[in-house]
Design an enzyme around this catalytic site. Sequence first.
Site, short mmCIF file in Angstrom:
data_model
loop_
_atom_site.label_atom_id
_atom_site.label_comp_id
_atom_site.label_asym_id
_atom_site.label_seq_id
_atom_site.Cartn_x
_atom_site.Cartn_y
_atom_site.Cartn_z
N SER A 15 1.11 -1.22 0.36
CA SER A 15 0.01 0.23 -0.05
C SER A 15 0.82 1.29 -0.09
O SER A 15 0.39 2.04 -0.61
CB SER A 15 -1.28 -0.02 0.86
OG SER A 15 -1.41 -1.09 1.39
N GLU A 40 6.04 -11.23 -7.39
CA GLU A 40 6.65 -11.04 -8.76
C GLU A 40 5.13 -10.77 -9.10
O GLU A 40 5.02 -9.82 -10.35
CB GLU A 40 7.21 -11.81 -9.73
CG GLU A 40 6.55 -13.75 -9.70
CD GLU A 40 6.34 -14.50 -9.14
OE1 GLU A 40 6.22 -15.58 -9.30
OE2 GLU A 40 6.95 -14.09 -8.18
N LYS A 128 1.92 0.03 17.57
CA LYS A 128 1.78 -1.06 17.90
C LYS A 128 3.44 -1.54 18.00
O LYS A 128 4.04 -2.54 19.13
CB LYS A 128 1.81 -3.11 17.26
CG LYS A 128 0.61 -2.79 16.88
CD LYS A 128 0.05 -4.04 14.90
CE LYS A 128 -1.44 -3.55 15.23
NZ LYS A 128 -1.73 -1.96 14.50
N GLY A 171 -8.50 2.75 4.00
CA GLY A 171 -8.23 2.34 2.95
C GLY A 171 -7.44 1.50 2.48
O GLY A 171 -7.03 0.91 1.44
N THR A 192 -14.70 -5.57 17.39
CA THR A 192 -14.32 -6.36 18.56
C THR A 192 -14.52 -6.27 19.48
O THR A 192 -15.06 -6.58 21.11
CB THR A 192 -12.67 -6.41 18.28
OG1 THR A 192 -12.38 -5.11 17.92
CG2 THR A 192 -12.14 -6.89 17.34
#
Length: 332
Positions: A15, A40, A128, A171, A192
């Site tokens: 991304s 690849e 994190k 996104g 959650t």
Amino acid sequence: MLENSSILVTGGTGSFGNSFVPMTLNRYNPRKIIILSRDEMKQWEMAKKFQGDPRVRFFIGDVRDRDRLYRALDGVDYVVHAAATKIVPTAEYNPFECVKTNIHGAMNLIDACIDKGVKRVVALSTDKASSPINLYGATKLASDKLFVAGNSYSGEHGTSFSVVRYGNVMGSRGSVIPFFMSIRDTGVLPITDPRMTRFMISLEQGVELVWHAMQDMVGGEIYVKKIPSMRVPEIASVIAPEARQETVGIRPGEKLHEQMIGIEDAPFTYEYDEHYKILPSINDWNSSKERIKNGKPVAEDFVYSSDSNKEWMTPEALSAWIEANRSHIGAI
């Protein structure tokens, strides 16, 4: 700085790379951007977007392969390190593989960049890595420490290393927005925990933070962008206002709130108009005027967490962002 330069992006088919490459080509016109990745097919798909542009090159390789990195870094001026094993449950169930990529890969890249005379390296980190509770976060904390310490032994080679840290990228593939959009027609969205909050940053903002770090860095800094937070149930309501929200419980290794600066880092953290900068606790670098520049020290009990954030994204702002980016949400 980046004009007419040679830039290598590890994990560049993800991304971040799919935003960094076109934005950097348009803004700085580098001589060459090299995409290093091990898939690849992703390279094949990405290459179609830049067909006919001689500035974009593709290089099959893995950060675990030290020799391949040495070959890829020939003549490279700047490196952006985006390669990582980053899906939290995947890392929990495949810990050896996560360590090989996120820690051993970082070590390989640091050594190779120093030996090949790379000028500056910016490594991408994550919320994190701050007070980690999962393996992914622990490996990225170790990676951050490695890149910071890399400045101590680059010696006469002069390679500088810094880190940028940000939270949930709006996104991006695998993130909550495209996930909710993909299942909203079911009429049920899994939450959650209804208390859960997340930082919200666009890929464009992430790229701009890397540009800033590349320009501003002396070596060893961790840059943290100031961004808004949002509650996950609000995100779900924007995407599917008619859907029922079902609480399913927190997944293994998942945090209730994202944290990018912990209280332990507060004594070494400085505030700027659009970001924070965590300076290294080693070598007295946290008192370096060259690194601090015009920053102001934060309070000794400062914590930058998505639940106590001063800035919040409104449902209207998220709705407008989704409408403007609908065509490529989750595609990269």
